[in-house]
Design a protein around this motif. Structure first.
Motif, PDB file in Angstrom:
ATOM      1  N   SER A 116      45.109  32.349  35.861  1.00 15.09           N
ATOM      2  CA  SER A 116      46.402  32.860  35.820  1.00 15.09           C
ATOM      3  C   SER A 116      47.580  32.205  36.826  1.00 15.09           C
ATOM      4  CB  SER A 116      46.507  34.486  36.017  1.00 15.09           C
ATOM      5  OG  SER A 116      45.768  35.189  34.952  1.00 15.09           O
ATOM      6  N   PRO A 117      48.534  32.309  36.716  1.00 13.45           N
ATOM      7  CA  PRO A 117      49.550  31.811  37.813  1.00 13.45           C
ATOM      8  C   PRO A 117      49.776  32.751  39.055  1.00 13.45           C
ATOM      9  CG  PRO A 117      50.735  32.436  35.751  1.00 13.45           C
ATOM     10  CD  PRO A 117      49.393  32.845  35.611  1.00 13.45           C
ATOM     11  N   ILE A 118      49.065  33.083  39.575  1.00  8.72           N
ATOM     12  CA  ILE A 118      49.124  34.352  40.668  1.00  8.72           C
ATOM     13  C   ILE A 118      49.575  33.426  41.779  1.00  8.72           C
ATOM     14  CG2 ILE A 118      47.994  36.063  42.320  1.00  8.72           C
ATOM     15  CD1 ILE A 118      46.296  36.869  39.628  1.00  8.72           C
ATOM     16  N   PRO A 119      50.680  33.618  42.462  1.00 15.06           N
ATOM     17  CA  PRO A 119      50.906  32.905  43.606  1.00 15.06           C
ATOM     18  C   PRO A 119      50.263  33.179  45.019  1.00 15.06           C
ATOM     19  CG  PRO A 119      52.277  34.849  43.420  1.00 15.06           C
ATOM     20  CD  PRO A 119      51.277  34.801  42.191  1.00 15.06           C
ATOM     21  N   PHE A 120      48.932  33.468  44.921  1.00 16.69           N
ATOM     22  CA  PHE A 120      48.249  33.599  46.134  1.00 16.69           C
ATOM     23  C   PHE A 120      46.680  33.403  45.748  1.00 16.69           C
ATOM     24  CE2 PHE A 120      49.820  37.908  44.851  1.00 16.69           C
ATOM     25  CZ  PHE A 120      48.469  38.458  44.510  1.00 16.69           C
ATOM     26  N   ARG A 121      45.703  33.172  46.605  1.00 17.24           N
ATOM     27  CA  ARG A 121      44.547  33.212  46.506  1.00 17.24           C
ATOM     28  C   ARG A 121      43.751  34.461  46.319  1.00 17.24           C
ATOM     29  NH1 ARG A 121      40.216  29.754  49.865  1.00 17.24           N
ATOM     30  NH2 ARG A 121      38.671  29.798  48.484  1.00 17.24           N
ATOM     31  N   CYS A 122      42.883  34.613  45.402  1.00 18.25           N
ATOM     32  CA  CYS A 122      42.543  35.988  45.243  1.00 18.25           C
ATOM     33  C   CYS A 122      41.011  35.660  45.223  1.00 18.25           C
ATOM     34  CB  CYS A 122      42.591  36.435  43.904  1.00 18.25           C
ATOM     35  SG  CYS A 122      44.059  37.006  43.459  1.00 18.25           S
ATOM     36  N   SER A 123      39.919  36.664  45.506  1.00 18.24           N
ATOM     37  CA  SER A 123      38.593  36.450  45.564  1.00 18.24           C
ATOM     38  C   SER A 123      38.149  36.393  44.217  1.00 18.24           C
ATOM     39  CB  SER A 123      37.809  37.978  46.296  1.00 18.24           C
ATOM     40  OG  SER A 123      36.658  37.800  46.172  1.00 18.24           O
ATOM     41  N   ARG A 124      36.883  35.705  44.124  1.00 10.26           N
ATOM     42  CA  ARG A 124      36.435  35.693  42.696  1.00 10.26           C
ATOM     43  C   ARG A 124      34.799  35.602  42.845  1.00 10.26           C
ATOM     44  NH1 ARG A 124      36.630  30.314  38.798  1.00 10.26           N
ATOM     45  NH2 ARG A 124      35.020  31.092  37.359  1.00 10.26           N
ATOM     46  N   THR A 125      34.140  36.335  41.869  1.00  8.97           N
ATOM     47  CA  THR A 125      32.486  36.283  41.935  1.00  8.97           C
ATOM     48  C   THR A 125      32.171  34.737  41.548  1.00  8.97           C
ATOM     49  OG1 THR A 125      32.606  38.824  41.719  1.00  8.97           O
ATOM     50  CG2 THR A 125      30.582  37.524  40.934  1.00  8.97           C
ATOM     51  N   LEU A 126      31.305  34.110  42.026  1.00  6.72           N
ATOM     52  CA  LEU A 126      30.948  32.864  41.549  1.00  6.72           C
ATOM     53  C   LEU A 126      29.262  32.980  41.098  1.00  6.72           C
ATOM     54  CD1 LEU A 126      31.853  30.990  44.943  1.00  6.72           C
ATOM     55  CD2 LEU A 126      33.356  31.237  42.705  1.00  6.72           C
ATOM     56  N   GLU A 127      28.671  34.038  41.460  1.00  7.46           N
ATOM     57  CA  GLU A 127      27.320  33.863  41.188  1.00  7.46           C
ATOM     58  C   GLU A 127      26.786  35.359  41.334  1.00  7.46           C
ATOM     59  OE1 GLU A 127      23.054  31.665  42.662  1.00  7.46           O
ATOM     60  OE2 GLU A 127      25.171  31.208  43.644  1.00  7.46           O
ATOM     61  N   ILE A 128      25.743  35.654  40.607  1.00  4.74           N
ATOM     62  CA  ILE A 128      25.088  37.066  40.822  1.00  4.74           C
ATOM     63  C   ILE A 128      23.636  36.796  40.948  1.00  4.74           C
ATOM     64  CG2 ILE A 128      24.426  39.259  39.664  1.00  4.74           C
ATOM     65  CD1 ILE A 128      26.841  38.935  37.749  1.00  4.74           C
ATOM     66  N   LEU A 129      23.273  37.237  41.920  1.00  8.86           N
ATOM     67  CA  LEU A 129      21.772  37.518  42.504  1.00  8.86           C
ATOM     68  C   LEU A 129      21.160  38.881  42.305  1.00  8.86           C
ATOM     69  CD1 LEU A 129      21.991  35.464  45.849  1.00  8.86           C
ATOM     70  CD2 LEU A 129      21.643  34.478  43.718  1.00  8.86           C
ATOM     71  N   ASP A 130      20.018  38.916  41.514  1.00  5.59           N
ATOM     72  CA  ASP A 130      19.358  39.996  41.376  1.00  5.59           C
ATOM     73  C   ASP A 130      18.027  39.838  41.335  1.00  5.59           C
ATOM     74  OD1 ASP A 130      19.917  43.015  40.154  1.00  5.59           O
ATOM     75  OD2 ASP A 130      18.634  42.178  38.534  1.00  5.59           O
ATOM     76  N   GLU A 131      17.472  40.968  42.087  1.00  6.77           N
ATOM     77  CA  GLU A 131      15.921  40.775  42.279  1.00  6.77           C
ATOM     78  C   GLU A 131      15.357  42.318  42.874  1.00  6.77           C
ATOM     79  OE1 GLU A 131      13.360  38.583  45.476  1.00  6.77           O
ATOM     80  OE2 GLU A 131      13.779  37.345  43.694  1.00  6.77           O
ATOM     81  N   ASP A 132      14.388  42.778  41.929  1.00  9.59           N
ATOM     82  CA  ASP A 132      13.649  44.058  42.689  1.00  9.59           C
ATOM     83  C   ASP A 132      14.771  45.088  43.091  1.00  9.59           C
ATOM     84  OD1 ASP A 132      11.355  45.283  43.055  1.00  9.59           O
ATOM     85  OD2 ASP A 132      11.284  44.599  45.112  1.00  9.59           O
ATOM     86  N   ASN A 133      15.537  45.506  42.175  1.00 11.71           N
ATOM     87  CA  ASN A 133      16.605  46.407  42.415  1.00 11.71           C
ATOM     88  C   ASN A 133      17.590  46.375  43.563  1.00 11.71           C
ATOM     89  OD1 ASN A 133      15.800  48.346  40.392  1.00 11.71           O
ATOM     90  ND2 ASN A 133      13.935  48.936  41.689  1.00 11.71           N
ATOM     91  N   LEU A 134      17.757  44.946  43.792  1.00 13.34           N
ATOM     92  CA  LEU A 134      18.736  44.521  44.785  1.00 13.34           C
ATOM     93  C   LEU A 134      19.703  43.632  43.911  1.00 13.34           C
ATOM     94  CD1 LEU A 134      19.744  44.287  47.633  1.00 13.34           C
ATOM     95  CD2 LEU A 134      18.221  42.442  48.044  1.00 13.34           C
ATOM     96  N   THR A 135      20.982  44.016  44.072  1.00 11.57           N
ATOM     97  CA  THR A 135      21.936  42.985  43.404  1.00 11.57           C
ATOM     98  C   THR A 135      23.198  42.592  44.518  1.00 11.57           C
ATOM     99  OG1 THR A 135      21.742  44.272  41.276  1.00 11.57           O
ATOM    100  CG2 THR A 135      23.823  42.880  41.683  1.00 11.57           C
TER     101      THR A 135
END
Length: 135
Positions: free
Chosen positions: A61-80
């Motif tokens: 989207s053409p939002i005029p500022f930088r936003c956070s973005r989820t890049l990757e999900i790590l999940d192991e043994d009930n820890l996300t």
């Protein structure tokens, strides 16, 4: 910080740094000049998937500022954890200020600017995240 989280991050090649913040949803840890890790208290990998879709939609989207973005999900043994793009800046005010004052004129203007910028988002998948859980 949870030692399991430190170990998981290290196995994926990250060197966890300082805790940048902690709240109701999780703890944010510095990873690099460009990334942070969010260690979720109650979210699992399936519940984190919409964050990937939503972040990609915001970036298109053409939002005029930088936003956070989820890049990757790590999940192991009930820890996300999510690996997210770091956004620079400074808070308008410190968290947990007792008897916080009403918003100042500058704070209200900045919030209005942020909402106006977000209103320009038009990419698909912006509905990947509900406004409130369960809606």
């Amino acid at each position: 910080m949870d030692e399991r989280a430190v170990e998981l991050l290290r196995r994926h090649g990250w060197r966890p740094g300082d805790v940048l913040g902690a709240g109701m949803e999780g703890t944010v840890v510095d990873l690099s000049a460009d990334e942070v890790a969010k260690i979720w208290h109650d979210r699992d990998a399936v519940e984190s998937e919409p964050l990937l879709r939503f972040g990609a939609a915001v970036e298109r989207s053409p939002i005029p500022f930088r936003c956070s973005r989820t890049l990757e999900i790590l999940d192991e043994d009930n820890l996300t954890m999510t690996i997210e793009r770091k956004v620079s800046g400074s808070p308008l005010r410190l968290d947990a200020v007792p008897d916080a004052p009403l918003a100042t004129a500058d704070e209200a203007r900045l919030m209005g600017d942020a909402l106006a910028g977000l209103s320009t988002a038009r990419a698909g998948d912006l509905d990947a995240l509900p406004i409130l859980p369960g809606e």
